[in-house]
Scaffold this active site. Structure first.
Site, PDB file in Angstrom:
ATOM      1  N   HIS A  10      -3.516  -8.932   6.432  1.00 30.05           N
ATOM      2  CA  HIS A  10      -2.438  -9.933   6.345  1.00 30.05           C
ATOM      3  C   HIS A  10      -2.930 -11.344   6.605  1.00 30.05           C
ATOM      4  O   HIS A  10      -2.302 -12.103   7.348  1.00 30.05           O
ATOM      5  CB  HIS A  10      -1.292  -9.581   7.295  1.00 30.05           C
ATOM      6  CG  HIS A  10      -0.488  -8.404   6.832  1.00 30.05           C
ATOM      7  ND1 HIS A  10       0.597  -8.522   6.011  1.00 30.05           N
ATOM      8  CD2 HIS A  10      -0.645  -7.074   7.051  1.00 30.05           C
ATOM      9  CE1 HIS A  10       1.086  -7.325   5.748  1.00 30.05           C
ATOM     10  NE2 HIS A  10       0.351  -6.424   6.359  1.00 30.05           N
ATOM     11  N   ASP A  47      -2.942  -4.950   1.557  1.00 31.71           N
ATOM     12  CA  ASP A  47      -2.478  -6.081   2.353  1.00 31.71           C
ATOM     13  C   ASP A  47      -3.629  -6.873   2.969  1.00 31.71           C
ATOM     14  O   ASP A  47      -3.587  -7.233   4.145  1.00 31.71           O
ATOM     15  CB  ASP A  47      -1.488  -5.628   3.443  1.00 31.71           C
ATOM     16  CG  ASP A  47      -0.157  -5.174   2.875  1.00 31.71           C
ATOM     17  OD1 ASP A  47       0.037  -5.288   1.650  1.00 31.71           O
ATOM     18  OD2 ASP A  47       0.692  -4.701   3.652  1.00 31.71           O
ATOM     19  N   HIS A  83       2.041  -6.149  -0.083  1.00 33.92           N
ATOM     20  CA  HIS A  83       2.110  -7.607   0.052  1.00 33.92           C
ATOM     21  C   HIS A  83       1.254  -8.337  -0.974  1.00 33.92           C
ATOM     22  O   HIS A  83       1.303  -9.551  -1.073  1.00 33.92           O
ATOM     23  CB  HIS A  83       1.658  -8.041   1.453  1.00 33.92           C
ATOM     24  CG  HIS A  83       2.730  -7.910   2.468  1.00 33.92           C
ATOM     25  ND1 HIS A  83       3.473  -8.977   2.920  1.00 33.92           N
ATOM     26  CD2 HIS A  83       3.215  -6.822   3.101  1.00 33.92           C
ATOM     27  CE1 HIS A  83       4.358  -8.554   3.794  1.00 33.92           C
ATOM     28  NE2 HIS A  83       4.222  -7.261   3.931  1.00 33.92           N
ATOM     29  N   HIS A 154      -1.918   3.280   0.077  1.00 34.84           N
ATOM     30  CA  HIS A 154      -1.160   2.299   0.861  1.00 34.84           C
ATOM     31  C   HIS A 154       0.292   2.756   0.942  1.00 34.84           C
ATOM     32  O   HIS A 154       1.189   2.168   0.354  1.00 34.84           O
ATOM     33  CB  HIS A 154      -1.275   0.917   0.190  1.00 34.84           C
ATOM     34  CG  HIS A 154      -0.721  -0.204   1.020  1.00 34.84           C
ATOM     35  ND1 HIS A 154      -1.453  -0.840   2.000  1.00 34.84           N
ATOM     36  CD2 HIS A 154       0.491  -0.818   1.031  1.00 34.84           C
ATOM     37  CE1 HIS A 154      -0.713  -1.781   2.565  1.00 34.84           C
ATOM     38  NE2 HIS A 154       0.472  -1.788   1.995  1.00 34.84           N
ATOM     39  N   HIS A 187      -0.828   0.344   5.159  1.00 34.78           N
ATOM     40  CA  HIS A 187       0.617   0.144   5.091  1.00 34.78           C
ATOM     41  C   HIS A 187       1.308   0.446   6.418  1.00 34.78           C
ATOM     42  O   HIS A 187       2.166  -0.303   6.865  1.00 34.78           O
ATOM     43  CB  HIS A 187       1.248   0.979   3.967  1.00 34.78           C
ATOM     44  CG  HIS A 187       2.702   0.677   3.752  1.00 34.78           C
ATOM     45  ND1 HIS A 187       3.173  -0.610   3.637  1.00 34.78           N
ATOM     46  CD2 HIS A 187       3.790   1.491   3.642  1.00 34.78           C
ATOM     47  CE1 HIS A 187       4.483  -0.569   3.446  1.00 34.78           C
ATOM     48  NE2 HIS A 187       4.886   0.679   3.451  1.00 34.78           N
TER      49      HIS A 187
HETATM   50 MN   LIG Z   1       0.904  -4.215   5.831  1.00 32.44          MN
END
Ligand SMILES: [Mn+2]
Length: 397
Positions: A10, A47, A83, A154, A187
């Site tokens: 992230h 992500d 994402h 994920h 995830h």
């Molecule tokens: Mn995530």
């Protein structure tokens, strides 16, 4: 064979610049450790970035490190996560793949071959749209393939116990191809290590840095895995924590306390402590006996903590209420009906001189109407502000 498995980095998350920097640094440190420990390759199970089109600074910080890995002959295999997709289905990973910095295995139909390992997987999509992709898999072909096989994914799996994730969509393990040596998950922001019969080792490494208030409270830090497999040994797994700072969490039940009592207790809790290089999370809940939630003096608490070296102070008061502005439960109805009912039930808590209850209720409705107006096409912000202010002042006389 030695490889690293991380997920949910992230990069670019957190609006607080200090937290965003820590999150980026955690990822950079993870790659540094991989280079230092001479892993052969790195898996990133979705992500990598917080958004599909990351900011230039985030991109720069990530690319710089990924390039460094590449220069050390470490290939990085990245899978798109929920994402990583823009609403139109685009991901920046394709660009990095084209530049030769990573191998995007998102749309790989077959195996990527990495030394003695074979890597494939299925990306994640928002709302678990990846389900259909699993149905399309030629499972038999994957299951029959030889070699050390890695499946990147994920998604949450319903057969694996995960705390607090009752609401999210899950896949069944039965949708996965069997007979892989390693299932590299992402995830789920939790650290989970499982062996499932007929399948193999399944690992979720959790995020490289906590991504939400709750994760700061629960995980305190992120990390990743380093996996080793030698011909004569079983799979060896090692979790590498990424300790970027300390996290101090306050979780206070304010039920039946006055706002003064809460202020005093908060002060007491942080007194005689140092907060150097520490993130402080403050969660308050319950119903105050007297005083308003706005009487909790966060400003002085923040000042106090900052003087003692705290990096960042985050608070959550979504479950804190006061008797003075108590939540009102209303029956279902149209928006207007519900609004009117809420106004009626609460307007006795406000007292404007010269207005009786009925006038007051009428004025509240009128004010709400004025304040909910939108800026007209072509209207300048200053003119818009002037117009709204003028109308509101007329009502308030
Ligand atoms: Mn995530």
């Amino acid at each position: 064979m030695k490889f690293a498995h991380m997920a949910d980095c992230h990069i670019g998350s957190w609006s607080d610049p200090k937290l965003r920097e820590l999150s980026t640094k955690a990822f950079q440190r993870a790659i540094d450790i991989c280079i230092d420990k001479k892993v052969e390759f790195i898996l990133i199970s979705g992500d990598l970035f917080h958004t599909a089109l990351p900011a230039i600074e985030s991109l720069k910080a990530a690319v710089e490190k990924l390039k460094q890995a590449k220069d050390n002959n470490i290939n990085v295999y990245v899978l798109a996560g929920s994402h990583d997709y823009s609403p139109s289905g685009k991901t920046i990973l394709e660009v990095l793949d084209k530049a030769g910095i990573i191998t995007d295995i998102t749309n790989k139909k077959t195996f990527a071959v990495q030394g003695r390992a074979k890597i494939t997987g299925i990306h994640g999509r928002r709302g678990s749209l990846e389900k259909q992709e699993y149905d399309k898999l030629n499972k038999q072909e994957l299951e029959n393939a030889s070699g050390f096989k890695i499946f990147m994914f994920h998604s949450a799996i319903s057969e694996i116990q995960m705390s607090g994730l009752d609401m999210i969509e899950k896949l069944s393990i039965k949708q996965f191809p069997k007979n892989f040596d390693y299932y590299a998950g992402g995830h789920v922001h939790q650290i989970i290590e499982k062996n499932i019969p007929d399948y193999g080792k399944i690992i979720y490494p959790g995020p490289t840095f906590p991504d939400t208030f709750k994760e700061l409270e629960e995980l305190k830090q992120g990390g990743f895995y380093i996996i080793e497999k030698n011909p004569e040994t079983n799979l060896q797994t090692e979790y590498i924590p990424l300790n970027m700072c300390s996290v101090f969490s306050i979780n206070m039940d304010c039920n039946q306390k006055t706002s003064e009592e809460v202020n005093a207790q908060l002060k007491e809790l942080v007194s005689q402590k140092e907060f150097i290089h520490t993130i402080v999370t403050i969660r308050l809940f319950g119903e105050l006996k007297t005083g308003k939630t706005s009487d909790i003096n966060f400003r002085s608490l923040r000042k106090n903590l900052e003087t003692k070296g705290a990096i960042s102070i985050l608070r959550n008061t979504s479950k804190l209420s006061s008797k003075e502005f108590k939540a009102v439960k209303v029956a279902q109805g149209s928006v207007d009906e519900v609004e009117n009912m809420i106004i009626k039930e609460n307007s006795d808590q406000i007292n404007v001189e010269d207005w009786d209850q009925q006038t007051q209720q009428q004025k509240i409705v009128e004010l709400m109407q004025i304040l909910s107006q939108q800026r007209a096409d072509g209207e300048r912000v200053v003119d818009f502000e002037k117009r709204i202010t003028k109308q509101a002042m007329q009502i308030l006389k």
